[in-house]
Scaffold this motif. Structure first.
Motif, PDB file in Angstrom:
ATOM      1  N   VAL A   1     -24.732 -30.816  16.869  1.00 37.38           N
ATOM      2  CA  VAL A   1     -23.484 -31.500  16.584  1.00 37.38           C
ATOM      3  C   VAL A   1     -22.414 -30.487  16.222  1.00 37.38           C
ATOM      4  CG1 VAL A   1     -22.413 -33.212  15.100  1.00 37.38           C
ATOM      5  CG2 VAL A   1     -24.796 -33.458  15.764  1.00 37.38           C
ATOM      6  N   ALA A   2     -21.251 -30.658  16.800  1.00 39.97           N
ATOM      7  CA  ALA A   2     -20.158 -29.742  16.488  1.00 39.97           C
ATOM      8  C   ALA A   2     -19.614 -30.017  15.104  1.00 39.97           C
ATOM      9  CB  ALA A   2     -19.042 -29.895  17.521  1.00 39.97           C
ATOM     10  N   ASN A   3     -19.049 -28.987  14.505  1.00 35.57           N
ATOM     11  CA  ASN A   3     -18.452 -29.129  13.193  1.00 35.57           C
ATOM     12  C   ASN A   3     -17.054 -29.698  13.343  1.00 35.57           C
ATOM     13  OD1 ASN A   3     -17.629 -28.975  10.597  1.00 35.57           O
ATOM     14  ND2 ASN A   3     -17.841 -26.742  10.384  1.00 35.57           N
ATOM     15  N   SER A   4     -16.844 -30.886  12.893  1.00 36.11           N
ATOM     16  CA  SER A   4     -15.594 -31.581  13.150  1.00 36.11           C
ATOM     17  C   SER A   4     -14.636 -31.556  11.966  1.00 36.11           C
ATOM     18  CB  SER A   4     -15.883 -33.026  13.546  1.00 36.11           C
ATOM     19  OG  SER A   4     -16.522 -33.690  12.483  1.00 36.11           O
ATOM     20  N   THR A   5     -14.975 -30.836  10.936  1.00 39.45           N
ATOM     21  CA  THR A   5     -14.105 -30.814   9.764  1.00 39.45           C
ATOM     22  C   THR A   5     -13.032 -29.758   9.929  1.00 39.45           C
ATOM     23  OG1 THR A   5     -15.559 -29.264   8.658  1.00 39.45           O
ATOM     24  CG2 THR A   5     -15.981 -31.593   8.273  1.00 39.45           C
ATOM     25  N   GLU A   6     -11.804 -30.089   9.660  1.00 38.72           N
ATOM     26  CA  GLU A   6     -10.685 -29.166   9.713  1.00 38.72           C
ATOM     27  C   GLU A   6     -10.276 -28.781   8.307  1.00 38.72           C
ATOM     28  OE1 GLU A   6     -10.527 -32.194  11.145  1.00 38.72           O
ATOM     29  OE2 GLU A   6     -10.865 -31.692  13.247  1.00 38.72           O
ATOM     30  N   ALA A   7      -9.692 -27.611   8.232  1.00 31.68           N
ATOM     31  CA  ALA A   7      -9.219 -27.151   6.927  1.00 31.68           C
ATOM     32  C   ALA A   7      -7.905 -27.856   6.589  1.00 31.68           C
ATOM     33  CB  ALA A   7      -9.019 -25.640   6.955  1.00 31.68           C
ATOM     34  N   GLN A   8      -7.936 -28.869   5.838  1.00 34.78           N
ATOM     35  CA  GLN A   8      -6.736 -29.583   5.422  1.00 34.78           C
ATOM     36  C   GLN A   8      -6.982 -30.201   4.063  1.00 34.78           C
ATOM     37  OE1 GLN A   8      -6.205 -33.191   7.873  1.00 34.78           O
ATOM     38  NE2 GLN A   8      -7.986 -32.488   9.017  1.00 34.78           N
TER      39      GLN A   8
ATOM     40  N   VAL B   1      -9.494 -38.123   3.917  1.00 35.78           N
ATOM     41  CA  VAL B   1     -10.946 -38.157   3.747  1.00 35.78           C
ATOM     42  C   VAL B   1     -11.532 -39.375   4.448  1.00 35.78           C
ATOM     43  CG1 VAL B   1     -12.804 -38.438   2.082  1.00 35.78           C
ATOM     44  CG2 VAL B   1     -10.967 -36.801   1.636  1.00 35.78           C
ATOM     45  N   GLN B   2     -10.933 -40.550   4.219  1.00 35.34           N
ATOM     46  CA  GLN B   2     -11.444 -41.767   4.842  1.00 35.34           C
ATOM     47  C   GLN B   2     -11.309 -41.712   6.364  1.00 35.34           C
ATOM     48  OE1 GLN B   2     -13.182 -43.887   3.417  1.00 35.34           O
ATOM     49  NE2 GLN B   2     -13.262 -45.699   4.723  1.00 35.34           N
ATOM     50  N   ASP B   3     -10.174 -41.126   6.835  1.00 31.88           N
ATOM     51  CA  ASP B   3      -9.982 -41.014   8.279  1.00 31.88           C
ATOM     52  C   ASP B   3     -11.066 -40.132   8.906  1.00 31.88           C
ATOM     53  OD1 ASP B   3      -8.222 -41.399  10.717  1.00 31.88           O
ATOM     54  OD2 ASP B   3      -8.227 -39.208  10.569  1.00 31.88           O
TER      55      ASP B   3
ATOM     56  N   TYR C   1     -16.061 -39.394  11.957  1.00 28.98           N
ATOM     57  CA  TYR C   1     -17.430 -38.867  11.969  1.00 28.98           C
ATOM     58  C   TYR C   1     -18.427 -39.983  12.298  1.00 28.98           C
ATOM     59  CZ  TYR C   1     -21.651 -36.518  10.297  1.00 28.98           C
ATOM     60  OH  TYR C   1     -22.892 -35.965  10.187  1.00 28.98           O
ATOM     61  N   LEU C   2     -18.211 -41.182  11.698  1.00 29.33           N
ATOM     62  CA  LEU C   2     -19.096 -42.312  11.979  1.00 29.33           C
ATOM     63  C   LEU C   2     -19.038 -42.694  13.456  1.00 29.33           C
ATOM     64  CD1 LEU C   2     -18.437 -44.612   8.891  1.00 29.33           C
ATOM     65  CD2 LEU C   2     -20.581 -43.492   9.483  1.00 29.33           C
ATOM     66  N   ARG C   3     -17.830 -42.717  13.999  1.00 25.67           N
ATOM     67  CA  ARG C   3     -17.695 -43.080  15.407  1.00 25.67           C
ATOM     68  C   ARG C   3     -18.395 -42.051  16.290  1.00 25.67           C
ATOM     69  NH1 ARG C   3     -12.542 -44.157  15.199  1.00 25.67           N
ATOM     70  NH2 ARG C   3     -13.065 -46.244  14.476  1.00 25.67           N
ATOM     71  N   GLU C   4     -18.260 -40.788  15.911  1.00 17.73           N
ATOM     72  CA  GLU C   4     -18.907 -39.736  16.688  1.00 17.73           C
ATOM     73  C   GLU C   4     -20.431 -39.865  16.623  1.00 17.73           C
ATOM     74  OE1 GLU C   4     -19.122 -34.849  16.848  1.00 17.73           O
ATOM     75  OE2 GLU C   4     -17.407 -35.855  15.935  1.00 17.73           O
ATOM     76  N   MET C   5     -20.970 -40.141  15.414  1.00 17.04           N
ATOM     77  CA  MET C   5     -22.417 -40.295  15.287  1.00 17.04           C
ATOM     78  C   MET C   5     -22.924 -41.477  16.115  1.00 17.04           C
ATOM     79  SD  MET C   5     -23.666 -37.902  13.378  1.00 17.04           S
ATOM     80  CE  MET C   5     -22.466 -36.884  14.246  1.00 17.04           C
ATOM     81  N   GLU C   6     -22.163 -42.578  16.088  1.00 16.93           N
ATOM     82  CA  GLU C   6     -22.591 -43.750  16.846  1.00 16.93           C
ATOM     83  C   GLU C   6     -22.593 -43.466  18.346  1.00 16.93           C
ATOM     84  OE1 GLU C   6     -19.760 -46.498  15.428  1.00 16.93           O
ATOM     85  OE2 GLU C   6     -20.845 -46.966  13.571  1.00 16.93           O
TER      86      GLU C   6
ATOM     87  N   ALA D   1     -32.958 -37.510  12.745  1.00 13.51           N
ATOM     88  CA  ALA D   1     -32.077 -36.749  11.852  1.00 13.51           C
ATOM     89  C   ALA D   1     -30.671 -37.334  11.844  1.00 13.51           C
ATOM     90  CB  ALA D   1     -32.045 -35.292  12.288  1.00 13.51           C
ATOM     91  N   MET D   2     -30.175 -37.741  13.016  1.00 11.13           N
ATOM     92  CA  MET D   2     -28.813 -38.266  13.098  1.00 11.13           C
ATOM     93  C   MET D   2     -28.691 -39.608  12.392  1.00 11.13           C
ATOM     94  SD  MET D   2     -26.476 -38.283  16.518  1.00 11.13           S
ATOM     95  CE  MET D   2     -26.991 -36.591  16.806  1.00 11.13           C
ATOM     96  N   ARG D   3     -29.705 -40.437  12.489  1.00 12.13           N
ATOM     97  CA  ARG D   3     -29.645 -41.738  11.800  1.00 12.13           C
ATOM     98  C   ARG D   3     -29.641 -41.563  10.286  1.00 12.13           C
ATOM     99  NH1 ARG D   3     -29.737 -46.065  14.857  1.00 12.13           N
ATOM    100  NH2 ARG D   3     -30.534 -45.951  17.003  1.00 12.13           N
ATOM    101  N   LYS D   4     -30.366 -40.560   9.797  1.00 16.12           N
ATOM    102  CA  LYS D   4     -30.326 -40.303   8.357  1.00 16.12           C
ATOM    103  C   LYS D   4     -28.929 -39.866   7.920  1.00 16.12           C
ATOM    104  CE  LYS D   4     -35.206 -39.089   7.806  1.00 16.12           C
ATOM    105  NZ  LYS D   4     -36.169 -38.026   7.438  1.00 16.12           N
ATOM    106  N   ARG D   5     -28.294 -39.013   8.734  1.00 17.74           N
ATOM    107  CA  ARG D   5     -26.935 -38.584   8.418  1.00 17.74           C
ATOM    108  C   ARG D   5     -25.963 -39.747   8.521  1.00 17.74           C
ATOM    109  NH1 ARG D   5     -26.477 -33.825  12.623  1.00 17.74           N
ATOM    110  NH2 ARG D   5     -24.298 -33.838  11.961  1.00 17.74           N
ATOM    111  N   LEU D   6     -26.216 -40.662   9.458  1.00 21.02           N
ATOM    112  CA  LEU D   6     -25.340 -41.821   9.612  1.00 21.02           C
ATOM    113  C   LEU D   6     -25.432 -42.740   8.406  1.00 21.02           C
ATOM    114  CD1 LEU D   6     -23.417 -43.223  11.592  1.00 21.02           C
ATOM    115  CD2 LEU D   6     -25.385 -44.416  12.554  1.00 21.02           C
TER     116      LEU D   6
END
Length: 571
Positions: free
Chosen positions: A486-493, A500-502, A507-512, A552-557
């Motif tokens: 999985v790519a790291n999707s967090t940006e420095a902001q 945070v909620q956005d 991230y949830l949409r990407e995992m799904e 692993a992905m379902r646990k993260r989800l």
């Protein structure tokens, strides 16, 4: 020592020797276990176990042969059907006749029918021993599949030959017509009853899991472990080969598994359970063989007229004669079928003198030979002792050890002299299957017009951003540049509550979407296997990767949904 304590000790020693073998890679694990069993049983007050051949065949052989039938690549098995059948049935008959007459000529005190019984006892190769010895030696894959197929089937032909040789000794009557009829009934009936039970279990499992899903995974795995015992018992009760029934049940169950791509928990539990069962039972078989050695040797050496060195000489001569007959049969009877399979593309490696020699040396004898030898009756009708029974058991046990040691020494030398072989066909099939699965996952990300109209522009923009990132990763994997997760999707902001909620929702949409892609990949791989474009080994390895990634992905989800304040089940 009580039976329960003995079983626990044997299982513990099997696990300990398995660990010890990691530090003694030069010595095959079966030899370590046989030596340890002999050392434990050798002293006067050592561990002595009364060996019941029928109980041994029931407890240890069915699950191991079922697992081999379940795991063996079916495409290769059926593609190599002719050489496998020539080895499993033709070679057994050739060995019984040729070796039987030779043993009777060399040791006149052994009657001809008893010599045939001894030749039949040592005729089956051992699937467990073959795999244990050749696993890490670089044996060409198609040859290994052929050896495994031979070992799965020749147990039945060997045991049937033992049965008729013993019957001829007890009654003095032998009929080729009766042998042919009984053998056909036992073989065909065993395969039929095993396939029927495997199919019936699969239908029942599908009916249950359609209603409850993976909730009953543990119970289904337990029933699957008990299935080979049921197949063996039912087969023996109706007078057919229980061994072939267990093999056929494993093959039938594997075919049914091709339609069960969605049951991840059951699949993971099944792999783990069978891995443990195979390891424990393999160890127990060779330890029990070692535990029998002192009593077998002692009983034979104490018999009148037997000299220790002469007996060892008999073992060596019989073993070499056995391997010579195997080499002759492979060179004259099987080599042509192998050349034809190579020309038609069903066998990658070209048959050669070295390959024939390696196939000959891989004819290792093991647990079934010991069980068959010990199943010889002690007395004939009227209470007369069975002729040379102790000598027969000693020679059979010696052949087991001789072929194990000889294979451990010679196979590495032979395989190192063979030209380097790379299974490019299987590798090409795997690469192609991965590319097809990735393309199918990319195609599944495209929204239809109807789906797009259900969402606003902001949702669509976020969706396209996530799809673009996932698509690029799949394209990288197609080009064999990057197959990371999985790519790291967090940006420095700045972490304002809105941002945070956005990010959480993205991230949830990407995992799904990734989970959906994994399912598409898995379904595509099963489709490739059903179309015979990949084999069972490739499918099993690739699906295992996807299963672990999905778990692993379902646990993260779950963690991400909790952080976003959303329901865990996604509703």
């Amino acid at each position: 020592m009580h039976t329960v304590e003995t079983v626990l000790l044997v299982l513990m020693l099997g696990a300990v020797t398995g660990i010890a073998a990691r530090y003694m890679r030069a010595i095959p694990l079966p030899l370590i276990q046989i030596a340890l069993g002999a050392v434990i049983a050798w002293p006067q007050k050592g561990l002595h176990i009364s060996f019941d051949p029928e109980l041994f065949l029931l407890l240890f052989i069915p699950p191991l042969l079922f697992a081999d039938g379940w795991r063996i690549p079916k495409r290769e098995f059926f593609a190599m059907a002719k050489p496998i059948l020539l080895l499993a049935f033709g070679l057994v008959c050739f060995t019984v006749l040729g070796l039987g007459y030779f043993i009777h000529w060399m040791i006149p005190s052994i009657p001809l029918t008893v010599a045939f019984a001894l030749a039949a006892v040592v005729s089956p190769t051992d699937a467990v021993a073959v795999s244990a010895i050749t696993r890490n030696l670089g044996m060409p894959s198609k040859t290994m599949h052929m050896l495994e197929g031979e070992s799965l089937l020749n147990d039945a032909s060997g045991l049937v030959a033992v049965k008729f040789a013993v019957a001829a000794t007890l009654t003095g009557v032998f009929s080729w017509d009766a042998v042919a009829k009984d053998f056909t009934w036992m073989a065909v009936g065993g395969l039929g009853i095993g396939a029927l039970l495997g199919w019936g279990f699969s239908r029942m499992r599908d009916t249950v899991t359609r209603r409850v899903g993976d909730v009953a995974a543990t119970q289904m795995v337990l029933l699957l472990v008990l299935l080979p015992f049921a197949a063996y018992i039912v087969g023996e009760k109706i007078g057919v080969s229980g061994i072939l029934a267990a093999v056929a049940a494993g093959i039938a169950t594997n075919f049914a598994d091709l339609d069960r791509s969605n049951f991840i928990s059951e699949r993971l539990q099944t792999e783990g359970t069978w891995g443990m069962v195979e390891s424990a039972f393999n160890g127990a078989i060779f330890l029990l063989l070692g535990l029998q050695l002192p009593s077998i040797m002692g009983a034979t050496l104490l018999s009148a007229g037997h000299d220790g060195w002469r007996l060892l000489g008999y073992v060596a001569v019989i073993s070499f004669a056995l391997l010579l007959l195997r080499w002759i049969w492979i060179t004259l009877g099987v080599h042509g079928a192998l050349r034809k399979a190579h020309r038609e593309g069903r066998m990658t490696e070209k048959p050669s003198a070295l390959l024939n020699l390696a196939t000959t040396m891989a004819g290792i004898r093991g647990a079934v030979t010991l069980a068959a030898a010990l199943s010889i009756p002690v007395h004939m009708r009227g209470g007369v002792p069975f002729p040379e029974r102790d000598l027969l058991i000693f020679l059979a046990t010696g052949v087991i050890l001789f072929t194990l040691v000889l294979a451990a020494i010679t196979l590495p030398l032979i395989l190192r002299r063979m030209p380097p072989h790379e299974d490019t066909e299987t590798q090409h099939e795997e690469r192609h299957a991965r590319a097809v699965a990735c393309k199918a996952a990319i195609a599944s990300l495209t929204l239809t017009e109807e789906e797009a109209q259900r969402h606003d522009e902001q949702w669509l923009a976020q969706y396209q951003e996530v799809v673009g990132r996932i698509t690029q990763e799949y394209r990288n994997r197609i080009h064999l540049v990057d197959d990371s997760g999985v790519a790291n999707s967090t940006e420095a902001q700045r972490d304002t509550p809105e941002l945070v909620q956005d990010r959480r929702l993205r991230y949830l949409r990407e995992m799904e979407l990734r989970l959906r892609c994994i399912q598409v990949e898995r379904d595509t791989l099963y489709g490739e296997r059903q179309a015979h474009r990949i084999n069972d080994e490739t499918l099993r390895a690739m699906v295992s990767e996807l299963d672990m990634a999905e778990v692993a992905m379902r646990k993260r989800l779950v963690v991400a949904r909790r952080a976003a304040g959303l329901p865990i089940d996604g509703h």
